[in-house]
Structure formats: structure tokens, C-alpha cells
Scaffold this motif. Sequence first.
Motif, PDB file in Angstrom:
ATOM      1  N   GLY A 168       0.782  -1.236   0.000  1.00  0.00           N
ATOM      2  CA  GLY A 168       0.000   0.000   0.000  1.00  0.00           C
ATOM      3  C   GLY A 168       0.812   1.284   0.000  1.00  0.00           C
ATOM      4  N   GLN A 169       2.144   1.196  -0.136  1.00  0.00           N
ATOM      5  CA  GLN A 169       3.007   2.390  -0.063  1.00  0.00           C
ATOM      6  C   GLN A 169       3.508   2.783  -1.451  1.00  0.00           C
ATOM      7  N   PRO A 170       3.800   4.066  -1.655  1.00  0.00           N
ATOM      8  CA  PRO A 170       3.659   5.191  -0.713  1.00  0.00           C
ATOM      9  C   PRO A 170       2.209   5.672  -0.623  1.00  0.00           C
ATOM     10  N   ASP A 171       1.784   6.067   0.577  1.00  0.00           N
ATOM     11  CA  ASP A 171       0.371   6.436   0.773  1.00  0.00           C
ATOM     12  C   ASP A 171       0.168   7.866   1.256  1.00  0.00           C
ATOM     13  N   ASP A 172       1.279   8.568   1.532  1.00  0.00           N
ATOM     14  CA  ASP A 172       1.207   9.960   2.002  1.00  0.00           C
ATOM     15  C   ASP A 172       0.189  10.099   3.145  1.00  0.00           C
ATOM     16  N   GLY A 176       0.379  13.751   5.256  1.00  0.00           N
ATOM     17  CA  GLY A 176       1.620  14.022   4.508  1.00  0.00           C
ATOM     18  C   GLY A 176       2.821  13.241   4.988  1.00  0.00           C
ATOM     19  N   GLU A 177       3.374  12.416   4.102  1.00  0.00           N
ATOM     20  CA  GLU A 177       4.601  11.672   4.393  1.00  0.00           C
ATOM     21  C   GLU A 177       5.534  11.869   3.196  1.00  0.00           C
ATOM     22  N   ASP A 178       6.610  12.591   3.428  1.00  0.00           N
ATOM     23  CA  ASP A 178       7.451  12.993   2.295  1.00  0.00           C
ATOM     24  C   ASP A 178       8.879  12.451   2.339  1.00  0.00           C
ATOM     25  N   LEU A 191       9.979  -0.510   0.914  1.00  0.00           N
ATOM     26  CA  LEU A 191      10.093   0.941   1.065  1.00  0.00           C
ATOM     27  C   LEU A 191       8.769   1.527   1.524  1.00  0.00           C
ATOM     28  N   ASN A 192       8.856   2.640   2.226  1.00  0.00           N
ATOM     29  CA  ASN A 192       7.671   3.291   2.765  1.00  0.00           C
ATOM     30  C   ASN A 192       7.905   4.796   2.785  1.00  0.00           C
ATOM     31  N   ASP A 193       6.833   5.561   2.714  1.00  0.00           N
ATOM     32  CA  ASP A 193       6.950   7.003   2.953  1.00  0.00           C
ATOM     33  C   ASP A 193       6.496   7.273   4.378  1.00  0.00           C
ATOM     34  N   PHE A 194       7.159   8.232   5.018  1.00  0.00           N
ATOM     35  CA  PHE A 194       6.912   8.460   6.432  1.00  0.00           C
ATOM     36  C   PHE A 194       7.095   9.941   6.742  1.00  0.00           C
ATOM     37  N   ASN A 195       6.610  10.331   7.914  1.00  0.00           N
ATOM     38  CA  ASN A 195       6.729  11.725   8.357  1.00  0.00           C
ATOM     39  C   ASN A 195       8.204  12.086   8.568  1.00  0.00           C
TER      40      ASN A 195
HETATM   41 CA   LIG Z   1       3.633   5.554   4.242  1.00  0.00          CA
END
Ligand SMILES: [Ca+2]
Length: 207
Positions: A168-172, A176-178, A191-195
Motif C-alpha cells: 500500500g506504499q507510498p500512501d502519504d 503528509g509523508e514525504d 520501502l515506505n513514505d513516512f513523516n
Molecule cells: Ca507511508
Amino acid sequence: MAAFFKSNEASVSFEVGEYQQFPKPEPEDAAKEKTPKPKLKHFSVVLLSFALLCVLQGVLNIALRLALTEPTAEGETEEEFCPEGWLMFGSSCYYISSQRGRSWDDSRQDCMQRGADLVIINSRQEQAFLTGFTAAAWVGMTDREKEGTWIWVDGTPVDKDGLNWAPGQPDDAFGGEDCGDIRTMTDFIGLNDFNCSARSQWICETM
Ligand SMILES: [Ca+2]
Ligand SMILES: [Ca+2]
């Protein structure tokens, strides 16, 4: 060699001169006995000098060869050697922090102080190598400039389809996760997007 011929000529003319001045057999014999000695002496000195030069050149050749080959040998070993505590994969060295209290920006700062930067992952192989060391660690990618457009710290685009993302990533998420991190958690690997201001471990890479 020119010096040898010169001195030889000189001794010959000296011999002739003596012969003309003293035609009697006695002095002639004495002169004949005398002259071969310096001739031989000259010859042996020249020969010895030549031999010494040959030896000297040989020694210099060996010394030069050693001096020229040693730095390249050192260079080769340095390329294959990572600093203590760093891991090697391909031509890169990786530092995985034991500390886990830094934001993405502070982590990047730490990498730069180590003469590196946050890791840039160029292949699935590199990602696989980096998986499993930590539950979560910052990597050198961000979509701060333009939401959804991921770039590495060197400005190159992230090959989104060429790497493995956690489900499910990146999901912002959460408004907001940049900043990017790499996860090795049950049911959440990749990999993942995170705060960006969240505290985590981080991975540095030198090239
Ligand atoms: Ca994420
Ligand atoms: Ca984002």
C-alpha cells in the motif's frame, strides 16, 4: 667510451715519442713494459665503472618498478575496503546507525559528517542487501518538492516500479509523508513514505 679512446691515443703517442727520443733497445723495452700497465688500468677502470653503472641501473629499475606498482596496489585494496563498522556491497560502503533518534534531515546531516549521504537504492539487489538490518531506517529519497514525485538525494528519480514497496506504499498518510524509509517488519517489508520529522535509524552510503 670516448674517454677510453682518448686516453688510449694519448698513451700511444707517448710511446712513439719515447721511441723517437730513445732509439736504444733498453729504454724501449722499459717503455713497452711501462705503457701496457696504465692501458690495462684505464681499461679496467672503465670496465668497472660500466659494470657499476649496469648494477646501479638494475637497482634503480627495481626501485622504480616497486615505487610505481605499490601505490596502485594500495589503491586497489582501498577501493575494496570499507571503514570499520561499515558494510560493503558492490562498490559502496554502508553505515547503518545503531542510534534511532533522528529525523530524516538530521540523519542526512550525520551521513554528510561521515563523508557520505543517505543511501540511494539503485536495484532490487541493493534493496535486498539492506533489508533485515533494522525494523525501520531512513533512506535518501523524498517527495517534498512535488508530492508523489520521488527523487534521491543526488537528484535522480526513484525507479518506483523497479524497487519493492511495503504493501500500500507510498500512501502519504496522516496528512503528509514525504521522506522514505526501508522497513523490515512482519507483514510490512519494503520501502515506505513516512513523516520526515519522525525519529528513526538511518543508512548512509559512500560511493
Ligand atoms: Ca507511508
Ligand atoms: Ca508524500
